[in-house]
Design a protein around this motif. Structure first.
Motif, mmCIF file in Angstrom:
data_model
loop_
_atom_site.group_PDB
_atom_site.id
_atom_site.type_symbol
_atom_site.label_atom_id
_atom_site.label_comp_id
_atom_site.label_asym_id
_atom_site.label_seq_id
_atom_site.Cartn_x
_atom_site.Cartn_y
_atom_site.Cartn_z
ATOM 1 N N PRO A 149 -17.249 -1.280 29.108
ATOM 2 C CA PRO A 149 -17.521 -0.694 30.494
ATOM 3 C C PRO A 149 -16.884 -1.312 31.394
ATOM 4 O O PRO A 149 -16.649 -2.440 31.412
ATOM 5 N N PRO A 150 -16.479 -0.624 32.716
ATOM 6 C CA PRO A 150 -16.102 -1.001 33.946
ATOM 7 C C PRO A 150 -16.905 -2.062 34.674
ATOM 8 O O PRO A 150 -18.162 -1.800 34.588
ATOM 9 N N ARG A 151 -16.544 -3.097 35.246
ATOM 10 C CA ARG A 151 -17.250 -4.063 35.914
ATOM 11 C C ARG A 151 -16.208 -4.470 37.126
ATOM 12 O O ARG A 151 -15.147 -4.849 37.140
ATOM 13 N N PHE A 152 -16.965 -4.461 38.238
ATOM 14 C CA PHE A 152 -16.260 -5.041 39.559
ATOM 15 C C PHE A 152 -16.406 -6.670 39.391
ATOM 16 O O PHE A 152 -17.507 -7.199 39.515
ATOM 17 N N PRO A 153 -15.353 -7.142 39.490
ATOM 18 C CA PRO A 153 -15.253 -8.670 39.774
ATOM 19 C C PRO A 153 -15.737 -9.286 40.985
ATOM 20 O O PRO A 153 -16.277 -10.212 41.031
ATOM 21 N N GLN A 154 -15.861 -8.285 42.125
ATOM 22 C CA GLN A 154 -16.599 -8.753 43.112
ATOM 23 C C GLN A 154 -17.620 -7.700 43.455
ATOM 24 O O GLN A 154 -17.511 -6.575 43.347
ATOM 25 N N LYS A 155 -18.793 -8.384 43.708
ATOM 26 C CA LYS A 155 -19.867 -7.451 44.294
ATOM 27 C C LYS A 155 -20.060 -7.126 45.659
ATOM 28 O O LYS A 155 -20.858 -6.453 45.969
ATOM 29 N N HIS A 156 -19.159 -7.988 46.444
ATOM 30 C CA HIS A 156 -19.290 -7.590 47.700
ATOM 31 C C HIS A 156 -17.743 -7.726 48.316
ATOM 32 O O HIS A 156 -17.093 -8.460 48.094
ATOM 33 N N TYR A 157 -17.256 -6.892 49.047
ATOM 34 C CA TYR A 157 -16.090 -6.572 49.888
ATOM 35 C C TYR A 157 -16.243 -6.458 51.128
ATOM 36 O O TYR A 157 -17.149 -6.095 51.973
ATOM 37 N N GLN A 158 -15.302 -7.288 51.885
ATOM 38 C CA GLN A 158 -15.434 -7.313 53.329
ATOM 39 C C GLN A 158 -13.967 -6.688 53.936
ATOM 40 O O GLN A 158 -13.036 -7.491 53.596
ATOM 41 N N MET A 159 -14.072 -5.728 54.643
ATOM 42 C CA MET A 159 -12.768 -5.167 55.168
ATOM 43 C C MET A 159 -12.882 -4.859 56.682
ATOM 44 O O MET A 159 -14.097 -5.182 57.185
ATOM 45 N N SER A 160 -11.915 -4.821 57.120
ATOM 46 C CA SER A 160 -11.977 -4.349 58.620
ATOM 47 C C SER A 160 -10.944 -3.327 59.007
ATOM 48 O O SER A 160 -9.827 -3.299 58.196
ATOM 49 N N VAL A 161 -10.753 -2.531 59.993
ATOM 50 C CA VAL A 161 -9.995 -1.560 60.374
ATOM 51 C C VAL A 161 -10.072 -1.311 61.925
ATOM 52 O O VAL A 161 -11.225 -1.737 62.606
ATOM 53 N N LEU A 162 -9.126 -1.150 62.382
ATOM 54 C CA LEU A 162 -8.771 -0.879 63.784
ATOM 55 C C LEU A 162 -9.496 0.495 64.337
ATOM 56 O O LEU A 162 -9.191 1.477 63.644
ATOM 57 N N GLU A 163 -10.199 0.530 65.612
ATOM 58 C CA GLU A 163 -10.739 1.767 66.039
ATOM 59 C C GLU A 163 -9.727 2.800 66.240
ATOM 60 O O GLU A 163 -10.071 3.776 66.131
ATOM 61 N N SER A 164 -8.331 2.463 66.364
ATOM 62 C CA SER A 164 -7.329 3.442 66.678
ATOM 63 C C SER A 164 -6.910 3.960 65.291
ATOM 64 O O SER A 164 -5.860 4.822 65.351
#
Length: 577
Positions: free
Chosen positions: A271-286
């Motif tokens: 079965p597939p498994r995520f090695p990270q249970k939490h991801y932190q990302m950011s994006v410009l409002e533009s």
């Protein structure tokens, strides 16, 4: 008559043929077909006419069937057998002649005794038998003493060929996690020895390398799995060595080997498994719509179609702001912007993302679940945005007689950023080359800077700029459309000079000229002119003017005809109709 060896009595060969043939063959095969190579001396004694020590009644050897072992390596010619005629008295008067296949080259005969020898090493795999003809002649006269007869020399097999795998090395594939006993491939070895004689060509298969993972059927050469739960992710390739041994696998048999390269093919058992249970990302409002925010990856130890993934957003407050798609090449989930973002409206989002295998195998469902989830936190980063006008478009109506410096509209812009920088206003001069307007730098009050004239410019389209005081590179703009409204600031005018002629005998009230006027103004109710004689002509008793009340044409009375001139300057009269 022809005989070979001793005849037990005086009967001819024709009378004893078949019965003696089988008895003779039995004598030979009891020794040769036993599986033990017969020494040349014993074979010579067996095939000769010399008496043998047996407890049973002796039988004559049949002359028309000879056997000789292949691969004889002695220094002397190999004794094959003896031809003898009952007419031979032993005095040398009979001459034996040998002809046919290999006569004089492979086989020779003593023309006096009838003894046959092989003078070359024989190989049954090259030739299994020879057909020859024998004849007895009167040595003195050359006259045949017996009719020419045909006989066969058969080459008796020995175990001199090892089994060979003609199709090796082999390549095979079997699914991982296959049940024990699953057939993988069948290998086949061939032995050039005589399969009808002894065990020389009876092959037995065994496995030399590849245990305990695989086994081979000793009779058929079918290779099967021998270990349960063979996992491709643990070991994918196996090199198996198979041996084929003749003589039924007994000691002294010859053997040959081959290599079988076996690959475990993949099944969807991981079965597939995520090695990270939490991801932190950011994006410009533009960030524009459809632009990439980041990637998530659910690891799957399988490969090919079994490792294919489908990513979906299953929960969170960002499902309407973000989307996720699956990269088919790398099986990663790509998070993209779904709608425009605003740092000032919402600074962060949370997504719950699921990665799942779309292709499942029912027998491995107990190893699941074949999906996994992870949480993605997305922070929206503030961008220094240009000032924004509210509203985004202005329409202004202003009379053309407005006084210079009159404020006709308040233009308003604000900094959308949290810093809320101060705004400075200006007019893009390329949109107002005549400089008819001016905007206050701080208040945004749009004012007239020159007199307006609707009859010259009835519309003005200008662009007002708003610039952040602390960052001059951040400039916003808005379009302002100005309609100049008409006022009655233009007197009527006659568009041309009128010249009229009248006859001296014109009657009173006769029409002599129609006149009309124009006005550059454009009042809402339309033009309406009033006509009268100028003050200096008001007291002239000869002419009057009548207002037609149509705002355009007016008529002069007391006229009988028009005086016109032709192209040559001659004056003539045109009657007034």
């Amino acid at each position: 008559m022809w005989t070979s060896g001793r005849m037990s009595n005086a009967k001819s060969w024709l009378g004893l043929g078949m019965s003696l043939y089988f008895w003779g063959l039995m004598d030979l095969t009891t020794t040769v077909l036993s599986g033990t190579p017969t020494p040349p001396g014993k074979l010579e004694a067996l095939l000769s006419d010399k008496p043998q020590s047996h407890s049973r009644t002796k039988r004559s050897w049949v002359w028309n069937q000879f056997f000789v072992l292949e691969e004889y390596t002695g220094t002397d010619p190999l004794y094959v057998g003896k031809l003898h005629s009952d007419m031979d008295r032993g005095d040398g008067s009979i001459k034996y002649i040998l002809s046919g296949e290999g006569a004089g080259i492979v086989f020779t005969i003593d023309d006096t005794t009838g003894d046959i020898h092989a003078i070359q090493r024989l190989d049954r795999e090259e030739r299994a038998q020879y057909t020859l003809r024998a004849q007895a002649l009167d040595r003195r006269t050359g006259r045949p003493m017996e009719p020419e007869s045909e006989f066969i020399i058969k080459i008796q097999d020995i175990n001199d060929n090892e089994p060979k795998f003609l199709d090796g090395p082999y390549v095979a594939t079997v699914p991982e996690m296959s049940p024990v006993g699953t057939s993988v491939i069948q290998v086949t070895a061939t032995d050039a020895d005589d399969p009808t004689y002894g065990n020389s060509a009876r092959v037995v298969y065994s496995i030399l390398q590849g245990q305990p993972y695989f086994s081979v059927d000793s009779k058929t050469g079918v290779i099967r799995t021998a270990l349960m739960n063979m996992d491709r992710e643990a070991k994918e390739y196996y090199e198996v060595i198979i041996q084929a041994k003749d003589m039924g696998g007994q000691l002294g048999g010859l053997a040959g080997t081959t290599t079988v390269n076996i690959t475990l093919s993949d099944v969807n058992d991981n079965p597939p498994r995520f090695p990270q249970k939490h991801y932190q990302m950011s994006v410009l409002e533009s960030a524009p719509v459809s632009s990439t925010v980041g990637r998530v990856f659910a690891k799957d130890l399988d490969e090919g179609i079994n490792a294919e993934m489908k990513y979906t957003i299953v929960d969170g407050d960002g499902a309407d702001a973000f989307d996720i798609n699956t990269d088919p090449n790398f099986q990663v989930g790509i998070i993209t912007v779904k709608k425009p973002l605003s740092f000032e409206s919402k600074k962060s989002y949370t997504l719950k993302v699921e990665g799942a295998n779309p292709h499942l195998e029912m027998r491995f469902l107990n190893l699941g679940p074949f999906q996994d989830t992870t949480t993605v936190h997305i922070s929206v980063e503030d961008v220094d945005e240009p000032p924004i006008f509210e509203p985004g478009f202005y329409f202004v109506e202003v009379p053309e007689d407005v006084a210079i410096g009159t404020t006709i509209q308040i233009i308003s812009a604000k900094d959308p950023d949290v810093t809320n920088n101060s705004i400075r206003y200006s007019i893009d001069r390329s949109s107002d080359p005549g400089r008819f307007f001016y905007v206050d730098i701080t208040t945004g009050a749009l004012m007239t800077a020159r007199p307006l004239d609707r009859e010259e410019f009835s519309w003005h389209n200008i662009t007002v700029l708003a610039m952040e005081m602390n960052n001059p590179s951040q400039v916003g703009s808005v379009s302002v459309t100005i309609k100049v409204l008409d006022v009655n600031d233009n007197a009527p005018e006659f568009p041309r000079f009128y010249e009229a002629f009248v006859c001296e005998n014109a009657k009173a009230g006769q029409l002599i000229q129609t006149v009309s006027a124009v006005d550059l103004d454009d009042p809402h109710s339309g033009q309406h002119f009033y006509y009268s004689l100028a003050p200096e002509a008001a007291n002239n008793p000869n002419f009057t003017i009548r207002d037609n009340q149509d705002s355009v044409r007016k008529q002069y009375a007391a006229k009988c005809c028009n005086f016109l001139k032709d192209d040559f300057g001659h004056q003539f009269m045109e009657p007034i109709l």
